[in-house]
Design an enzyme around this catalytic site. Structure first.
Site, PDB file in Angstrom:
ATOM      1  N   GLY A   1       3.720  31.363 -10.720  1.00 17.23           N
ATOM      2  CA  GLY A   1       4.393  30.074 -10.935  1.00 17.23           C
ATOM      3  C   GLY A   1       4.694  29.801 -12.394  1.00 17.23           C
ATOM      4  O   GLY A   1       4.835  30.727 -13.201  1.00 17.23           O
TER       5      GLY A   1
ATOM      6  N   GLY B   1       3.062  28.617 -15.149  1.00 18.66           N
ATOM      7  CA  GLY B   1       2.250  29.170 -16.231  1.00 18.66           C
ATOM      8  C   GLY B   1       2.443  30.669 -16.338  1.00 18.66           C
ATOM      9  O   GLY B   1       2.627  31.217 -17.434  1.00 18.66           O
TER      10      GLY B   1
ATOM     11  N   ILE C   1       3.037  27.431  -4.527  1.00 17.38           N
ATOM     12  CA  ILE C   1       3.185  26.456  -3.428  1.00 17.38           C
ATOM     13  C   ILE C   1       3.653  25.106  -3.969  1.00 17.38           C
ATOM     14  O   ILE C   1       4.102  24.270  -3.196  1.00 17.38           O
ATOM     15  CB  ILE C   1       1.879  26.265  -2.618  1.00 17.38           C
ATOM     16  N   ASP C   2       3.552  24.898  -5.287  1.00 15.11           N
ATOM     17  CA  ASP C   2       3.898  23.582  -5.852  1.00 15.11           C
ATOM     18  C   ASP C   2       5.404  23.309  -5.883  1.00 15.11           C
ATOM     19  O   ASP C   2       5.830  22.165  -5.988  1.00 15.11           O
ATOM     20  CB  ASP C   2       3.342  23.459  -7.279  1.00 15.11           C
TER      21      ASP C   2
ATOM     22  N   MET D   1      -1.541  19.184  -2.360  1.00 14.72           N
ATOM     23  CA  MET D   1      -1.487  19.769  -3.701  1.00 14.72           C
ATOM     24  C   MET D   1      -0.103  19.591  -4.334  1.00 14.72           C
ATOM     25  O   MET D   1       0.733  18.886  -3.785  1.00 14.72           O
ATOM     26  CB  MET D   1      -1.837  21.245  -3.613  1.00 14.72           C
TER      27      MET D   1
ATOM     28  N   ARG E   1       0.149  19.848  -8.089  1.00 15.54           N
ATOM     29  CA  ARG E   1      -0.053  19.567  -9.527  1.00 15.54           C
ATOM     30  C   ARG E   1       0.777  18.360  -9.952  1.00 15.54           C
ATOM     31  O   ARG E   1       0.702  17.331  -9.331  1.00 15.54           O
ATOM     32  CB  ARG E   1       0.282  20.798 -10.366  1.00 15.54           C
TER      33      ARG E   1
ATOM     34  N   GLU F   1       4.018   6.785   6.737  1.00 15.12           N
ATOM     35  CA  GLU F   1       4.441   5.403   6.477  1.00 15.12           C
ATOM     36  C   GLU F   1       4.663   5.166   4.978  1.00 15.12           C
ATOM     37  O   GLU F   1       5.407   4.271   4.592  1.00 15.12           O
ATOM     38  CB  GLU F   1       3.375   4.418   6.998  1.00 15.12           C
TER      39      GLU F   1
ATOM     40  N   GLN G   1      -4.780  24.330   1.870  1.00 10.25           N
ATOM     41  CA  GLN G   1      -3.335  24.432   1.918  1.00 10.25           C
ATOM     42  C   GLN G   1      -2.786  25.766   1.419  1.00 10.25           C
ATOM     43  O   GLN G   1      -1.665  26.134   1.708  1.00 10.25           O
ATOM     44  CB  GLN G   1      -2.787  23.340   1.014  1.00 10.25           C
TER      45      GLN G   1
HETATM   46  P1  ADP Z   1       0.739  29.224 -12.261  1.00  7.31           P
HETATM   47  O1  ADP Z   1       1.443  30.493 -12.578  1.00  7.31           O
HETATM   48  O2  ADP Z   1       0.339  29.140 -10.829  1.00  7.31           O
HETATM   49  O3  ADP Z   1       1.509  27.996 -12.741  1.00  7.31           O
HETATM   50  P2  ADP Z   1      -1.205  28.785 -14.436  1.00  7.31           P
HETATM   51  O4  ADP Z   1      -0.483  27.620 -14.998  1.00  7.31           O
HETATM   52  O5  ADP Z   1      -2.674  28.670 -14.288  1.00  7.31           O
HETATM   53  O6  ADP Z   1      -0.662  29.255 -13.028  1.00  7.31           O
HETATM   54  O7  ADP Z   1      -0.906  30.038 -15.391  1.00  7.31           O
HETATM   55  C1  ADP Z   1      -1.437  31.295 -15.093  1.00  7.31           C
HETATM   56  C2  ADP Z   1      -1.716  32.060 -16.352  1.00  7.31           C
HETATM   57  O8  ADP Z   1      -0.495  32.283 -17.075  1.00  7.31           O
HETATM   58  C3  ADP Z   1      -2.623  31.373 -17.362  1.00  7.31           C
HETATM   59  O9  ADP Z   1      -3.988  31.467 -17.054  1.00  7.31           O
HETATM   60  C4  ADP Z   1      -2.280  32.148 -18.635  1.00  7.31           C
HETATM   61  O10 ADP Z   1      -2.950  33.389 -18.647  1.00  7.31           O
HETATM   62  C5  ADP Z   1      -0.794  32.413 -18.457  1.00  7.31           C
HETATM   63  N1  ADP Z   1      -0.009  31.441 -19.237  1.00  7.31           N
HETATM   64  C6  ADP Z   1       0.212  30.138 -18.955  1.00  7.31           C
HETATM   65  N2  ADP Z   1       0.954  29.538 -19.919  1.00  7.31           N
HETATM   66  C7  ADP Z   1       1.201  30.482 -20.843  1.00  7.31           C
HETATM   67  C8  ADP Z   1       1.907  30.515 -22.096  1.00  7.31           C
HETATM   68  N3  ADP Z   1       2.526  29.416 -22.564  1.00  7.31           N
HETATM   69  N4  ADP Z   1       1.953  31.672 -22.779  1.00  7.31           N
HETATM   70  C9  ADP Z   1       1.329  32.779 -22.319  1.00  7.31           C
HETATM   71  N5  ADP Z   1       0.648  32.819 -21.148  1.00  7.31           N
HETATM   72  C10 ADP Z   1       0.583  31.707 -20.417  1.00  7.31           C
END
Ligand code: ADP
Length: 323
Positions: A102, A104, A126-127, A169, A171, A187, A255
């Protein structure tokens, strides 16, 4: 190209395994070796990689979660961490990486790509909060799970004339709450994108009761200011004046864990296949997602710079349909 790697990162989503399988088998079809990285960026930094053959990804298309494992890895957010990851890739002669995850994870994919590593992202969360894909891997299955819970709560709510609150969920994104609220016939829906007054929720539930409804279902997003905890506390505090309580069900990780449905298996398969196709054509630094019914690439630089908007007309529709 001779060798690529695939990894799953961040929150797991039903369908990730189907994407891994598609990357491995279409990669093998290109004549490449495909390696799996275990536990997301943590495994990349630690050099925890294994070669994957066609049989290694057999029997996983129907499984939720990710057979490669996932992790949250703060170290990867530092340049030193990513340098270590690049070193591990070089040691294993890996020339490109497919990153399934996702928001991050795709920020991490972009950062790695900026450091010269050929990367293709696969939209999976899933978000449904990822720019570059109108719907992401796992959303459809997560919605089905939320709906099953809502449908069941409605039965018991109707039997007892009670009001129920169900937290889903998502976020900071209200997509799952809004869509499951609409499809489940709630509702009221409470999402982070719209400021919600608990008094209005109470008035909506009372009005529904007065219109002859036997149940009151409120779907709230975990990221809303008044999430399950906040809303239930408010109702408890003002119980005498409001005249009723809210029974709380928090779906949480239930979920995530479902077996992927047909939609997610097919979306994941198509996105995984598109990722290797792009790599074969020498295209990287992109995310593959579903846009207007087609599998399309979006530059990772755009993905990280934009927020996916929620269609607020649907909020209005949810209100009208709650009549
Ligand atoms: P998702 O991919 O589900 O949104 P997360 O937000 O937890 O999950 O991000 C997963 C991983 O991606 C983090 O633990 C980190 O290792 C990496 N990550 C997130 N943001 C950054 C960033 N700005 N730069 C480099 N790596 C990142």
């Amino acid at each position: 190209m001779e060798r690529i790697a695939v990894l799953t990162s961040g929150g797991d989503a039903p369908g990730m395994n189907a994407a891994i399988r598609a990357v491995v088998r279409t990669g093998l079809d290109q004549g490449w070796e495909v390696w799996g990285v275990r536990h997301g960026y943590t495994g990349l930094i630690a050099g925890d990689l294994i070669p994957l053959g066609a049989r290694d990804v057999g029997g996983i298309i129907q499984q939720g979660g990710t057979v490669l494992g996932s992790a949250r890895c703060p170290e990867f957010e530092t340049e030193a961490g990513r340098m270590m990851a690049l070193r591990m890739l070089a040691e294993h002669d890996i020339e490109a990486v497919v990153i399934i995850g996702g928001n991050g994870s795709q920020a991490g994919a972009h950062a790695l790509s900026q450091m010269g590593c050929p990367v293709v992202g696969v939209a999976s969360t899933i978000d449904n909060d990822l720019y570059g894909s109108e719907i992401t891997i796992g959303v459809d299955t997560a919605l089905d799970i939320a709906l099953e819970a809502i449908d069941r709560l409605k039965v018991t709510a109707s039997s007892h004339h009670r009001a129920f609150l169900i937290e889903v969920m998502g976020r900071e994104c209200g997509y799952l709450a809004l869509m499951s609220g609409i499809a489940g016939g709630a509702e009221a829906v409470v999402i982070p994108e719209v400021e919600t007054d608990p008094e209005v929720v109470a008035a909506d539930l009372r009005a529904a009761y007065e219109r002859g409804k036997a149940h009151g279902i409120v779907v709230v997003a975990e990221g809303a200011r008044y999430n399950a905890e906040g809303l239930a506390a408010y109702f408890q505090e003002h119980h005498e004046r409001l005249g009723f309580d809210l029974r709380v069900t928090t779906l949480g990780h239930v979920q995530r864990g479902g077996a992927p449905g047909a939609f997610d298996r097919l979306l994941a398969t198509r996105l995984g296949a598109a990722a290797t196709r792009h790599l074969a054509q020498g295209e990287h630094g992109i995310l593959v997602g579903l846009l207007k019914g087609e599998i399309k690439p979006t530059p990772l630089s755009e993905v990280v710079a934009n927020k996916k908007p929620l269609d607020l007309e649907l909020v209005q529709l949810a209100r009208v349909l709650a009549e």
